[in-house]
Design an enzyme around this catalytic site. Structure first.
Site, short mmCIF file in Angstrom:
data_model
loop_
_atom_site.label_atom_id
_atom_site.label_comp_id
_atom_site.label_asym_id
_atom_site.label_seq_id
_atom_site.Cartn_x
_atom_site.Cartn_y
_atom_site.Cartn_z
CG HIS A 1 91.88 2.67 113.77
ND1 HIS A 1 91.52 3.66 115.39
CD2 HIS A 1 93.13 3.52 113.73
CE1 HIS A 1 92.29 3.83 115.65
NE2 HIS A 1 93.11 4.55 115.21
CG ASP B 1 94.32 7.14 117.03
OD1 ASP B 1 94.31 6.75 115.84
OD2 ASP B 1 95.80 6.82 117.51
CD GLU C 1 95.51 0.83 114.78
OE1 GLU C 1 96.65 1.38 113.79
OE2 GLU C 1 94.97 1.31 115.38
CD GLU C 2 95.20 3.21 118.97
OE1 GLU C 2 96.25 1.94 118.77
OE2 GLU C 2 94.82 3.91 118.64
CD GLU D 1 95.57 5.92 112.27
OE1 GLU D 1 95.79 6.91 112.96
OE2 GLU D 1 95.72 4.64 112.39
CG HIS E 1 97.73 7.02 121.31
ND1 HIS E 1 98.58 5.66 121.14
CD2 HIS E 1 97.26 6.78 120.77
CE1 HIS E 1 98.19 4.64 120.46
NE2 HIS E 1 97.41 5.13 119.90
#
Length: 347
Positions: A70, A189, A219-220, A242, A323
């Site tokens: 993503h 990410d 995606e998030e 990922e 994150h």
């Protein structure tokens, strides 16, 4: 390519991608970069109606596999603008204000990108001030934070800043940092996985099955891009690239060994597909770890949960501070390239 040279190449590649803002649903900067890169490679590619960027490597036989990374990042979304130009923001994806700290953030206006200062208020205060609680063990939240712009409402309006405008950490704070064999940066990410897909676009040759390399959108906020693509294309399997969170609760080491997941919060991954990826790792003499994790989902597990694909897998690289200001071993990222190149060329 020697490790030193390879790691430098990967670091520079990821650094370029990180600097392309791409909050979920406002991914224009990274889209332009990817379209230019794929055009330069001469590979068949397109941008679909869900804002995915898709590259297609035709197979010599029947069937198709999708590998996703993503391209969107977490951030904030404007809720309201006060008369003095102060902007109120809410979360976009799994973001928390304390991760970014006070400092510069960028707003991707309709006409112009403007910066402001994410603010939590002064510390020299008593209990008469609302932010006092932040000094006494309670984490700052989006509801108690704001962004100072020191601009007029008309100036913000002219830039196209409005409710719904996306906010991300300021670009001048995004430049990655090298820690020996590790890269440290916001938005590994999933920009590091985007770098892996670009390497696969160069390294996969005449696979037996058609390979779709999907730089997936949004995606998030629900794997929206991957769900759109997997719903409209018949796939034998979907493999997601990922990050993998490093935490004491998971038996994962912070080193150059990628992590193959067996389960996440959305369910089980396919054991037969995992075995094929393990065989590919063995063929390339790549170290690999295996784990199950809980507070996590991927394009692959979500697509399989919705019944869009019969088989799914997630190959990831161990990452500190997911994150947040993330740290990952460049060797783990490189080994993901090796494993997937071997898998695709051996189909």
């Amino acid at each position: 390519m020697p490790n030193t040279e390879l790691y430098e190449h990967l670091y520079n590649e990821i650094a370029q991608l990180v600097m392309c803002h791409s909050p979920s649903g406002a991914e224009r900067e990274i889209n332009e970069c990817l379209l230019d890169r794929l055009a330069a490679l001469g590979i068949d590619h397109w941008q679909d109606d869900a804002d995915n960027i898709v590259a297609r490597i035709p197979g010599t036989g029947e069937g198709a596999i999708a590998i996703t990374a993503h391209k969107d990042e977490i951030g904030g979304i404007v809720k309201d603008i006060e008369p003095d130009g102060r902007i109120l923001v809410r979360r976009l994806g799994g973001s928390y204000p304390w991760i970014y700290g006070e400092g510069v953030v960028d707003f991707l206006g309709d006409h112009e990108t403007l910066s402001g200062i994410l603010s939590f208020g002064s510390r020299h205060v008593s209990h008469e001030s609302a932010q006092k609680v932040q000094q006494e063990g309670k984490a700052v939240t989006w509801e108690t934070a704001w962004v100072e712009t020191k601009r007029s409402l008309s100036a913000l309006e002219q830039a196209g800043i409005r409710p719904g405008t996306r906010m991300v950490v300021g670009k001048h704070r995004k430049q990655p940092y090298r820690l020996g064999d590790y890269i440290a940066s916001y938005t590994l990410d999933n920009k590091a996985s985007v770098a892996i897909l670009l390497a696969l676009a160069e390294g996969i040759n005449t696979p037996a099955k058609t390979i779709y390399l999907v730089f997936s959108a949004k995606e998030e906020v629900g794997a929206i891009g991957a769900l759109y693509f997997s719903h409209r294309n018949r796939l034998d399997a979907l493999i997601a690239l990922e990050i993998c969170p490093l935490s004491a609760e998971y038996p994962i080491q912070a080193n150059d060994a990628p992590v193959l997941l067996s389960q996440d919060k959305y369910g089980l991954y396919d054991e037969d597909l995992n075995q094929q990826l393990l065989q590919a790792a063995q063929a390339r003499a790549c170290p690999i770890q295996q784990a199950i994790i809980s507070g996590f989902g991927s394009d692959a597990s979500i697509a399989m949960t919705f019944g869009h694909v019969p088989k799914a897998a997630c190959l990831s690289f161990p990452t500190h501070n997911t994150h947040g200001y993330e740290i990952a071993h460049l060797g783990a990222i490189a080994h993901c390239i090796d494993i997937l190149t071997q898998y695709c060329n051996d189909l």
